[in-house]
Design an enzyme around this catalytic site. Structure first.
Site, short mmCIF file in Angstrom:
data_model
loop_
_atom_site.label_atom_id
_atom_site.label_comp_id
_atom_site.label_asym_id
_atom_site.label_seq_id
_atom_site.Cartn_x
_atom_site.Cartn_y
_atom_site.Cartn_z
N ASP A 38 31.82 76.39 46.69
CA ASP A 38 30.54 76.04 47.08
C ASP A 38 29.50 76.19 46.04
O ASP A 38 29.55 75.87 44.83
CB ASP A 38 30.59 76.66 48.51
CG ASP A 38 29.45 75.65 49.38
OD1 ASP A 38 28.57 75.18 48.90
OD2 ASP A 38 29.54 75.70 50.61
N GLU A 40 22.19 77.78 53.46
CA GLU A 40 22.59 77.34 52.03
C GLU A 40 21.62 77.98 51.14
O GLU A 40 20.50 78.01 51.41
CB GLU A 40 22.67 75.79 52.02
CG GLU A 40 24.37 75.49 51.83
CD GLU A 40 24.92 75.69 50.32
OE1 GLU A 40 24.29 76.29 49.85
OE2 GLU A 40 26.08 75.14 50.38
N ASN A 95 27.66 70.42 44.72
CA ASN A 95 27.31 71.74 45.09
C ASN A 95 26.90 72.60 43.80
O ASN A 95 25.91 72.20 43.41
CB ASN A 95 28.45 72.42 45.89
CG ASN A 95 28.33 72.31 47.08
OD1 ASN A 95 27.31 72.65 47.77
ND2 ASN A 95 29.32 72.08 48.05
#
Length: 291
Positions: free
Chosen positions: A202, A26, A154
Protein backbone atom coordinates in the site's frame (compact mmCIF):
# COMPACT_ATOMS: atom_id res chain seq x y z
CA UNK A 1 9.80 -12.98 -0.20
CA UNK A 2 12.86 -14.61 -1.66
CA UNK A 3 15.45 -12.10 -0.43
CA UNK A 4 13.97 -11.87 3.06
CA UNK A 5 13.14 -15.42 4.05
CA UNK A 6 15.59 -15.44 6.98
CA UNK A 7 14.62 -12.02 8.34
CA UNK A 8 13.44 -12.08 11.93
CA UNK A 9 10.68 -9.85 13.23
CA UNK A 10 11.61 -6.38 14.40
CA UNK A 11 9.88 -5.79 17.74
CA UNK A 12 9.89 -2.18 18.89
CA UNK A 13 7.02 -0.77 20.93
CA UNK A 14 3.93 0.10 18.89
CA UNK A 15 1.71 2.77 20.44
CA UNK A 16 -1.47 4.58 19.49
CA UNK A 17 -0.62 8.16 18.53
CA UNK A 18 -4.17 9.17 17.60
CA UNK A 19 -7.16 7.12 18.66
CA UNK A 20 -9.67 7.34 15.82
CA UNK A 21 -12.35 5.23 14.12
CA UNK A 22 -11.26 5.98 10.58
CA UNK A 23 -12.87 3.86 7.92
CA UNK A 24 -9.89 4.26 5.63
CA UNK A 25 -7.06 6.17 7.29
CA UNK A 26 -4.35 6.99 4.74
CA UNK A 27 -1.49 9.18 3.67
CA UNK A 28 0.43 10.26 6.81
CA UNK A 29 2.59 13.28 5.99
CA UNK A 30 4.77 15.35 8.30
CA UNK A 31 4.32 19.10 7.92
CA UNK A 32 7.60 20.63 9.15
CA UNK A 33 6.34 24.20 8.97
CA UNK A 34 3.69 23.43 11.59
CA UNK A 35 5.34 20.47 13.36
CA UNK A 36 2.27 18.34 12.81
CA UNK A 37 1.12 15.15 11.12
CA UNK A 38 -1.44 15.38 8.31
CA UNK A 39 -3.51 12.35 7.33
CA UNK A 40 -6.87 11.56 5.75
CA UNK A 41 -9.87 9.31 6.25
CA UNK A 42 -10.77 8.74 2.61
CA UNK A 43 -14.26 7.30 2.95
CA UNK A 44 -15.38 9.72 5.68
CA UNK A 45 -14.07 12.70 3.64
CA UNK A 46 -11.91 14.09 6.45
CA UNK A 47 -8.45 15.64 6.63
CA UNK A 48 -6.92 15.29 10.11
CA UNK A 49 -3.94 16.99 11.70
CA UNK A 50 -2.13 16.08 14.90
CA UNK A 51 0.54 17.94 16.87
CA UNK A 52 2.40 15.30 18.94
CA UNK A 53 3.99 17.93 21.20
CA UNK A 54 0.70 19.41 22.40
CA UNK A 55 -1.76 16.71 21.43
CA UNK A 56 -3.78 19.29 19.50
CA UNK A 57 -5.90 17.92 16.66
CA UNK A 58 -7.97 19.42 13.87
CA UNK A 59 -10.46 17.88 11.46
CA UNK A 60 -11.41 19.36 8.09
CA UNK A 61 -14.50 17.99 6.32
CA UNK A 62 -14.16 17.86 2.53
CA UNK A 63 -17.12 17.75 0.15
CA UNK A 64 -15.77 14.65 -1.61
CA UNK A 65 -13.78 11.55 -0.77
CA UNK A 66 -10.20 12.69 -0.21
CA UNK A 67 -7.32 10.38 -1.12
CA UNK A 68 -4.45 12.53 0.12
CA UNK A 69 -3.63 15.92 1.64
CA UNK A 70 -0.20 17.58 1.52
CA UNK A 71 1.13 20.92 2.80
CA UNK A 72 1.58 23.83 0.40
CA UNK A 73 4.38 26.37 0.30
CA UNK A 74 3.11 29.33 2.31
CA UNK A 75 0.47 27.32 4.14
CA UNK A 76 -2.75 25.54 3.30
CA UNK A 77 -3.23 22.15 1.69
CA UNK A 78 -3.36 20.48 -1.70
CA UNK A 79 -5.88 17.61 -1.74
CA UNK A 80 -6.47 14.69 -4.11
CA UNK A 81 -10.26 14.52 -4.29
CA UNK A 82 -12.79 12.39 -6.14
CA UNK A 83 -13.05 14.84 -9.03
CA UNK A 84 -9.52 16.22 -9.18
CA UNK A 85 -6.95 18.31 -7.34
CA UNK A 86 -8.12 21.02 -4.96
CA UNK A 87 -6.40 23.73 -2.95
CA UNK A 88 -7.16 25.00 0.54
CA UNK A 89 -5.76 28.42 1.36
CA UNK A 90 -4.42 29.09 4.88
CA UNK A 91 -7.75 30.73 5.73
CA UNK A 92 -9.66 27.62 4.61
CA UNK A 93 -10.91 28.97 1.27
CA UNK A 94 -11.20 26.22 -1.36
CA UNK A 95 -10.51 26.30 -5.11
CA UNK A 96 -9.99 23.74 -7.84
CA UNK A 97 -6.56 23.44 -9.43
CA UNK A 98 -7.48 20.55 -11.74
CA UNK A 99 -11.07 19.39 -12.07
CA UNK A 100 -11.48 16.20 -14.08
CA UNK A 101 -14.46 14.15 -12.87
CA UNK A 102 -14.78 10.60 -14.19
CA UNK A 103 -17.78 8.50 -13.16
CA UNK A 104 -16.75 5.70 -10.80
CA UNK A 105 -13.23 7.05 -10.18
CA UNK A 106 -11.63 8.84 -7.23
CA UNK A 107 -8.31 10.19 -6.08
CA UNK A 108 -6.13 7.94 -3.95
CA UNK A 109 -2.59 8.23 -2.57
CA UNK A 110 -0.33 11.10 -3.65
CA UNK A 111 3.17 12.44 -2.98
CA UNK A 112 5.09 15.65 -3.54
CA UNK A 113 8.25 15.26 -5.61
CA UNK A 114 11.53 16.99 -4.75
CA UNK A 115 10.73 19.69 -7.35
CA UNK A 116 7.43 20.56 -5.62
CA UNK A 117 5.08 18.87 -8.11
CA UNK A 118 2.25 16.65 -6.88
CA UNK A 119 2.15 13.08 -8.15
CA UNK A 120 -1.47 12.09 -7.68
CA UNK A 121 -2.94 8.62 -8.07
CA UNK A 122 -6.46 7.63 -9.06
CA UNK A 123 -8.47 4.41 -9.00
CA UNK A 124 -11.94 3.16 -9.76
CA UNK A 125 -14.18 2.40 -6.81
CA UNK A 126 -14.51 -1.17 -8.14
CA UNK A 127 -10.69 -1.37 -8.51
CA UNK A 128 -11.01 -2.40 -12.15
CA UNK A 129 -7.64 -2.88 -13.90
CA UNK A 130 -6.67 0.11 -16.00
CA UNK A 131 -9.23 2.38 -14.36
CA UNK A 132 -6.69 4.62 -12.65
CA UNK A 133 -3.46 6.45 -13.36
CA UNK A 134 -0.56 8.32 -11.77
CA UNK A 135 -0.46 11.97 -12.86
CA UNK A 136 2.09 14.73 -12.26
CA UNK A 137 0.46 18.06 -11.41
CA UNK A 138 2.41 21.32 -11.28
CA UNK A 139 1.59 24.56 -9.50
CA UNK A 140 -0.04 26.10 -12.60
CA UNK A 141 -2.41 23.15 -12.97
CA UNK A 142 -0.58 21.37 -15.77
CA UNK A 143 -1.42 17.67 -15.49
CA UNK A 144 0.79 15.09 -17.20
CA UNK A 145 -0.09 11.40 -17.05
CA UNK A 146 2.94 9.42 -15.91
CA UNK A 147 1.58 5.88 -15.60
CA UNK A 148 -1.72 5.09 -17.37
CA UNK A 149 -3.74 1.89 -16.99
CA UNK A 150 -3.25 1.53 -13.24
CA UNK A 151 -5.66 -0.39 -11.00
CA UNK A 152 -5.05 1.01 -7.49
CA UNK A 153 -2.42 3.75 -7.51
CA UNK A 154 -0.75 3.80 -4.10
CA UNK A 155 2.69 4.35 -2.56
CA UNK A 156 4.96 6.84 -4.33
CA UNK A 157 8.34 8.09 -3.12
CA UNK A 158 11.82 9.15 -4.19
CA UNK A 159 15.33 8.14 -3.18
CA UNK A 160 17.26 10.66 -1.03
CA UNK A 161 19.07 12.06 -4.08
CA UNK A 162 15.89 12.18 -6.17
CA UNK A 163 17.25 9.92 -8.91
CA UNK A 164 14.91 6.97 -8.26
CA UNK A 165 11.12 6.74 -8.05
CA UNK A 166 9.42 3.96 -6.08
CA UNK A 167 5.82 3.14 -6.96
CA UNK A 168 3.03 0.73 -6.00
CA UNK A 169 0.03 -0.39 -8.05
CA UNK A 170 -1.37 -2.54 -5.24
CA UNK A 171 -2.98 -5.49 -7.13
CA UNK A 172 0.36 -6.25 -8.82
CA UNK A 173 1.77 -7.09 -5.34
CA UNK A 174 4.97 -5.30 -6.36
CA UNK A 175 6.97 -2.28 -5.40
CA UNK A 176 8.53 -0.99 -8.62
CA UNK A 177 11.48 1.33 -9.08
CA UNK A 178 12.32 3.68 -11.96
CA UNK A 179 15.22 5.90 -12.81
CA UNK A 180 14.28 9.57 -13.08
CA UNK A 181 15.16 11.21 -16.39
CA UNK A 182 14.47 14.81 -15.51
CA UNK A 183 10.78 14.83 -14.59
CA UNK A 184 10.06 11.52 -16.32
CA UNK A 185 10.46 8.01 -14.83
CA UNK A 186 12.17 5.50 -17.13
CA UNK A 187 13.38 1.90 -16.96
CA UNK A 188 10.63 0.71 -14.63
CA UNK A 189 11.49 -2.59 -13.00
CA UNK A 190 10.55 -4.81 -10.10
CA UNK A 191 12.04 -3.79 -6.75
CA UNK A 192 10.18 -6.05 -4.28
CA UNK A 193 7.45 -8.67 -4.61
CA UNK A 194 4.88 -9.48 -1.92
CA UNK A 195 3.72 -13.09 -1.67
CA UNK A 196 -0.02 -13.70 -2.04
CA UNK A 197 -0.23 -14.82 1.59
CA UNK A 198 1.38 -11.59 2.86
CA UNK A 199 -1.20 -9.08 1.65
CA UNK A 200 -0.91 -6.14 -0.73
CA UNK A 201 1.66 -3.33 -0.78
CA UNK A 202 0.00 0.00 0.00
CA UNK A 203 1.58 3.31 1.02
CA UNK A 204 5.34 3.74 1.37
CA UNK A 205 8.04 6.10 2.56
CA UNK A 206 11.77 6.32 1.90
CA UNK A 207 14.19 7.02 4.75
CA UNK A 208 17.47 8.93 4.87
CA UNK A 209 19.43 5.74 4.16
CA UNK A 210 17.43 5.11 0.99
CA UNK A 211 15.50 2.22 2.55
CA UNK A 212 11.89 1.76 1.46
CA UNK A 213 9.23 1.19 4.14
CA UNK A 214 5.94 -0.21 2.83
CA UNK A 215 2.66 -0.98 4.63
CA UNK A 216 0.99 -4.29 3.76
CA UNK A 217 -2.82 -4.17 3.51
CA UNK A 218 -4.25 -7.47 4.78
CA UNK A 219 -0.72 -8.32 5.85
CA UNK A 220 -0.70 -6.64 9.27
CA UNK A 221 2.86 -5.38 8.91
CA UNK A 222 5.25 -2.73 7.68
CA UNK A 223 8.39 -3.87 5.89
CA UNK A 224 11.69 -2.13 5.27
CA UNK A 225 13.70 -2.93 2.16
CA UNK A 226 17.30 -1.81 1.70
CA UNK A 227 18.20 0.09 -1.51
CA UNK A 228 19.15 -3.18 -3.24
CA UNK A 229 15.69 -4.65 -2.54
CA UNK A 230 16.67 -6.84 0.41
CA UNK A 231 14.02 -7.18 3.12
CA UNK A 232 15.73 -6.44 6.44
CA UNK A 233 12.92 -5.49 8.86
CA UNK A 234 9.39 -6.75 9.45
CA UNK A 235 7.25 -4.77 11.88
CA UNK A 236 4.19 -6.84 12.77
CA UNK A 237 1.16 -4.84 13.86
CA UNK A 238 -1.99 -5.75 15.80
CA UNK A 239 -4.19 -4.45 12.96
CA UNK A 240 -4.83 -6.30 9.70
CA UNK A 241 -4.96 -3.28 7.44
CA UNK A 242 -2.14 -0.77 7.83
CA UNK A 243 -2.31 1.58 4.88
CA UNK A 244 0.75 3.83 4.81
CA UNK A 245 3.68 5.09 6.87
CA UNK A 246 5.76 8.25 7.26
CA UNK A 247 8.47 9.63 9.53
CA UNK A 248 7.75 12.65 11.70
CA UNK A 249 8.14 14.10 15.16
CA UNK A 250 11.38 15.47 16.66
CA UNK A 251 14.22 14.96 14.21
CA UNK A 252 11.95 12.91 11.91
CA UNK A 253 12.71 9.82 14.02
CA UNK A 254 9.21 8.48 14.73
CA UNK A 255 7.36 6.21 12.28
CA UNK A 256 3.64 6.93 11.98
CA UNK A 257 1.33 4.30 10.46
CA UNK A 258 -2.25 4.92 9.33
CA UNK A 259 -4.77 2.08 9.49
CA UNK A 260 -8.26 1.14 8.27
CA UNK A 261 -11.42 -0.45 9.65
CA UNK A 262 -13.27 -0.84 6.37
CA UNK A 263 -14.23 -4.30 5.14
CA UNK A 264 -13.68 -6.08 8.46
CA UNK A 265 -16.43 -7.73 10.52
CA UNK A 266 -14.43 -7.51 13.75
CA UNK A 267 -11.66 -4.96 13.36
CA UNK A 268 -9.03 -4.75 16.07
CA UNK A 269 -9.67 -1.94 18.60
CA UNK A 270 -6.65 -0.08 17.18
CA UNK A 271 -7.96 -0.30 13.60
CA UNK A 272 -8.66 3.17 12.24
CA UNK A 273 -6.16 4.82 14.59
CA UNK A 274 -2.75 6.26 13.79
CA UNK A 275 0.01 4.11 15.29
CA UNK A 276 3.55 5.22 16.08
CA UNK A 277 6.92 3.58 16.65
CA UNK A 278 9.24 6.01 18.38
CA UNK A 279 12.86 6.35 17.29
CA UNK A 280 12.32 3.89 14.43
CA UNK A 281 14.85 5.40 12.04
CA UNK A 282 15.71 8.60 10.24
CA UNK A 283 13.20 10.15 7.85
CA UNK A 284 13.76 12.56 5.01
CA UNK A 285 12.55 16.16 5.09
CA UNK A 286 9.45 16.44 2.96
CA UNK A 287 8.75 18.93 0.20
CA UNK A 288 5.69 21.16 0.21
CA UNK A 289 3.57 21.52 -2.93
CA UNK A 290 4.80 24.51 -4.89
CA UNK A 291 1.30 25.79 -5.71
Amino acid sequence: MAKGETVTDWKPGVEVAVHEWAELGEGPTWDPAADRLIWVDILNSRVHTYDPASGHRTVLATEQHVGAAKPRVGGGLVVNLRDGIGLYAPDGAFSWLVRDPVAGRRGNDAAVAPDGALWAGTMRYDEAPGGGALTRVTADGTATEVFPDVAVSNGTGWSPDGTLLYYVDSPTRRVDVCRMDGQRPVERREFAVIADSDGFPDGLTVDADGCVWVALWDGGQVRRYTPDGTLDRVLRLPVARPTACAFGGPGLRDLYVTTARTGQDRPHPMAGSVLVVQDAGQGLPGTAFAG
